[in-house]
Write an enzyme that holds these catalytic residues in place. Structure first.
Site, mmCIF file in Angstrom:
data_model
loop_
_atom_site.group_PDB
_atom_site.id
_atom_site.type_symbol
_atom_site.label_atom_id
_atom_site.label_comp_id
_atom_site.label_asym_id
_atom_site.label_seq_id
_atom_site.Cartn_x
_atom_site.Cartn_y
_atom_site.Cartn_z
ATOM 1 N N ARG A 56 38.527 114.638 -70.049
ATOM 2 C CA ARG A 56 38.925 113.776 -71.187
ATOM 3 C C ARG A 56 38.816 112.301 -70.794
ATOM 4 O O ARG A 56 38.694 111.414 -71.632
ATOM 5 C CB ARG A 56 40.329 114.136 -71.685
ATOM 6 C CG ARG A 56 40.808 113.289 -72.861
ATOM 7 C CD ARG A 56 41.862 113.981 -73.740
ATOM 8 N NE ARG A 56 42.865 114.682 -72.977
ATOM 9 C CZ ARG A 56 43.928 114.108 -72.400
ATOM 10 N NH1 ARG A 56 44.135 112.820 -72.526
ATOM 11 N NH2 ARG A 56 44.790 114.837 -71.716
ATOM 12 N N TYR A 109 30.902 104.719 -95.748
ATOM 13 C CA TYR A 109 30.851 106.184 -95.756
ATOM 14 C C TYR A 109 32.228 106.721 -96.208
ATOM 15 O O TYR A 109 33.264 106.153 -95.878
ATOM 16 C CB TYR A 109 30.479 106.674 -94.350
ATOM 17 C CG TYR A 109 30.771 108.136 -94.145
ATOM 18 C CD1 TYR A 109 30.191 109.101 -94.961
ATOM 19 C CD2 TYR A 109 31.651 108.561 -93.150
ATOM 20 C CE1 TYR A 109 30.483 110.444 -94.791
ATOM 21 C CE2 TYR A 109 31.940 109.904 -92.976
ATOM 22 C CZ TYR A 109 31.361 110.835 -93.805
ATOM 23 O OH TYR A 109 31.657 112.162 -93.647
ATOM 24 N N ASP A 181 28.544 99.735 -88.022
ATOM 25 C CA ASP A 181 28.172 101.148 -87.964
ATOM 26 C C ASP A 181 26.647 101.198 -88.072
ATOM 27 O O ASP A 181 26.066 100.879 -89.115
ATOM 28 C CB ASP A 181 28.847 101.923 -89.111
ATOM 29 C CG ASP A 181 28.582 103.427 -89.015
ATOM 30 O OD1 ASP A 181 27.493 103.810 -88.558
ATOM 31 O OD2 ASP A 181 29.460 104.194 -89.438
ATOM 32 N N LYS A 206 23.818 112.413 -86.306
ATOM 33 C CA LYS A 206 22.669 112.156 -87.168
ATOM 34 C C LYS A 206 21.400 111.976 -86.324
ATOM 35 O O LYS A 206 21.024 112.893 -85.625
ATOM 36 C CB LYS A 206 22.973 110.941 -88.043
ATOM 37 C CG LYS A 206 24.369 111.004 -88.719
ATOM 38 C CD LYS A 206 24.490 112.192 -89.642
ATOM 39 C CE LYS A 206 25.715 112.211 -90.516
ATOM 40 N NZ LYS A 206 26.990 112.478 -89.890
HETATM 41 C C1 4LM Z 1 27.078 112.001 -94.469
HETATM 42 N N1 4LM Z 1 28.146 110.932 -92.613
HETATM 43 O O1 4LM Z 1 26.919 110.854 -94.928
HETATM 44 P P1 4LM Z 1 30.703 112.358 -88.174
HETATM 45 N N2 4LM Z 1 29.373 106.760 -90.146
HETATM 46 C C2 4LM Z 1 28.410 107.009 -91.058
HETATM 47 C C3 4LM Z 1 28.209 108.305 -91.531
HETATM 48 O O2 4LM Z 1 27.238 108.512 -92.416
HETATM 49 C C4 4LM Z 1 29.035 109.350 -91.062
HETATM 50 C C5 4LM Z 1 30.036 109.053 -90.114
HETATM 51 C C6 4LM Z 1 30.162 107.748 -89.670
HETATM 52 C C7 4LM Z 1 27.955 112.128 -93.278
HETATM 53 C C8 4LM Z 1 28.570 113.287 -92.918
HETATM 54 C C9 4LM Z 1 28.746 114.476 -93.757
HETATM 55 C C10 4LM Z 1 27.571 105.879 -91.562
HETATM 56 C C11 4LM Z 1 28.890 110.698 -91.575
HETATM 57 C C12 4LM Z 1 30.951 110.107 -89.556
HETATM 58 O O3 4LM Z 1 30.379 113.225 -89.351
HETATM 59 O O4 4LM Z 1 32.171 112.324 -87.869
HETATM 60 O O5 4LM Z 1 29.869 112.620 -86.981
HETATM 61 O O6 4LM Z 1 30.272 110.848 -88.610
HETATM 62 O O7 4LM Z 1 26.503 112.978 -94.958
#
Ligand code: 4LM
Length: 392
Positions: A56, A109, A181, A206
């Site tokens: 961790r 998001y 981000d 992603k």
């Molecule tokens: C989606 N997105 O958009 P985790 N920052 C951005 C994101 O698009 C996302 C996250 C953080 C999508 C998930 C279902 C710009 C996520 C959050 O999903 O926690 O890895 O990332 O489809």
């Protein structure tokens, strides 16, 4: 000798001739590490000597990925996490305290929006949305309680583009940190820290992973601050650590990131141009179109426009849903950045965390359809979009 971007993404931090001579860095699965003596263990805990303690706090496989992500972002250091939300929350629980104020752009998001509004605000942190495309937005909004500015560019899902260098310069004038981000573009196309940002966060789920088979995140920034994030936000607050196996998959993914992003960009540009001309389409949101409000800024701050396209059909919500249901090759699913092209409806899916009034205020159309353009043959993608539009 300083190597180029892709060479670092492939080689940095691993000596293939060392030890057993593995070409590919081994996956270190141990949750805990041995101390040769009690004193040695105590000294590692006290930070007086180097050495692993417990995964961790650090693990050789995740640490290698951290070195590569830092190099790719042009950052001093990085910390990887168990999800993109793990990255965002580990960073902000480290930086913010009750009474503080955070400025952010209008579009975020869905789960970031929910975290800001349903958690941070309930813990006494004020989150204020401002239009970061206005040159004076930061200077007009800043108060003595403001600590930082957070934004996405391009933003999920409506592709709003923020001038990163300008906002970071303005924020610095008032001693504020900035978080960008960078999920949508990846460090291959855009490096916010080189443009003046303090921190970058990612959903590594992603493009960095790139194959839809893991959930992961990353934070990059100054060394001392990354130590605090690791020891406060990650170790004690969220515990959102990345597994060594997922770190291995991302190390594998980023070896081809530059090639994949080139193809994502090429196909997304072609899809955007194709849809832009289509009689059933009201508006295409893609900053690679010269008519897009983000076009000029993107040309300055990124080396490509990315693989995400959003589209509003004539006929609004009903038309959008029919279009989604008509797709045969594009797969109806949230997430993005995979080899497979994906399509989703933000208002009822990723951005259903906003109320309809909030979506209207934050420029997220009820009929908007978001496309993640994958790596398939372009003619197949265009044909699928055309046949789905026929059904509208
Ligand atoms: C989606 N997105 O958009 P985790 N920052 C951005 C994101 O698009 C996302 C996250 C953080 C999508 C998930 C279902 C710009 C996520 C959050 O999903 O926690 O890895 O990332 O489809």
């Amino acid at each position: 000798m300083s190597h180029g971007w892709a060479t670092k993404a492939i080689h940095l931090g691993h000596d293939p001739y060392a030890g057993t001579g593995d070409l590919v860095p081994p996956i270190h699965v141990s949750s805990t590490y041995t101390f040769p003596t009690a004193e040695a263990g105590g000294s590692r805990f006290a930070g007086e000597s180097e050495g692993y303690i417990y995964s961790r706090l650090g693990n050789p496989t995740t640490n290698l990925l951290e070195q590569r992500i830092a190099a790719m972002e042009g950052a001093e250091a990085a910390v990887v996490t168990g999800s993109g939300m793990g990255a965002i929350t580990s960073l902000l629980w480290t930086l913010l305290r009750p009474g503080d104020e955070l400025l952010t752009d209008t579009t975020l998001y869905g789960c970031t929006f929910a975290y800001f509004h349903h958690l941070l605000q309930e813990f006494g942190i004020t989150v204020r949305h401002i239009d970061l495309r206005c040159p004076d937005a930061v200077s007009e909004a800043v108060t003595e309680r403001t600590k930082g500015v957070y934004f996405e560019s391009p933003a999920n899902p409506n592709m709003r583009v923020v001038d990163i260098a300008h906002v970071c310069k303005e924020a610095k004038k008032y001693g504020l940190w900035t978080v960008v981000d960078n999920t949508y573009l990846t460090p291959y196309l855009q490096r916010p820290i080189e443009l003046g940002a303090t921190y970058v966060v990612h959903s590594a789920t992603k493009y960095l992973g790139g194959h839809g088979d893991l959930i992961a995140g990353a934070i990059a920034g100054p060394t001392e601050e990354m130590k605090r994030v690791r020891l406060v936000g990650l170790k004690d607050a969220t515990g959102a650590v990345m597994s060594a196996f997922d770190a291995h998959l991302i190390l594998r993914g980023i070896k081809t990131l530059h090639l994949r992003m080139e193809r994502h960009c090429q196909s997304a540009q072609a899809v955007a141009e194709h849809l832009h001309e289509h009689p059933k389409v009201a508006r295409v949101f893609y900053p690679g179109l010269p008519s897009d409000p983000g076009y000029e800024v993107m040309k300055r701050q990124a080396s490509g426009f990315g693989g995400m396209v959003a589209v509003e059909l004539k006929g609004g919500y009903e038309a959008g849903i029919r279009f989604l249901n008509g797709l045969q090759l594009f797969i109806r699913a949230v997430s993005l950045g995979d080899a497979e092209s994906l399509a989703q409806h933000p208002a009822s899916m990723t951005h259903s965390t906003y109320t309809p009034e909030e979506r209207a205020r934050h420029e997220i159309g009820e009929g908007l359809v978001r496309l993640s353009i994958g790596l398939e043959d372009l003619p197949d993608l265009l044909r699928d979009l055309d046949q789905a539009l026929e059904s509208v």
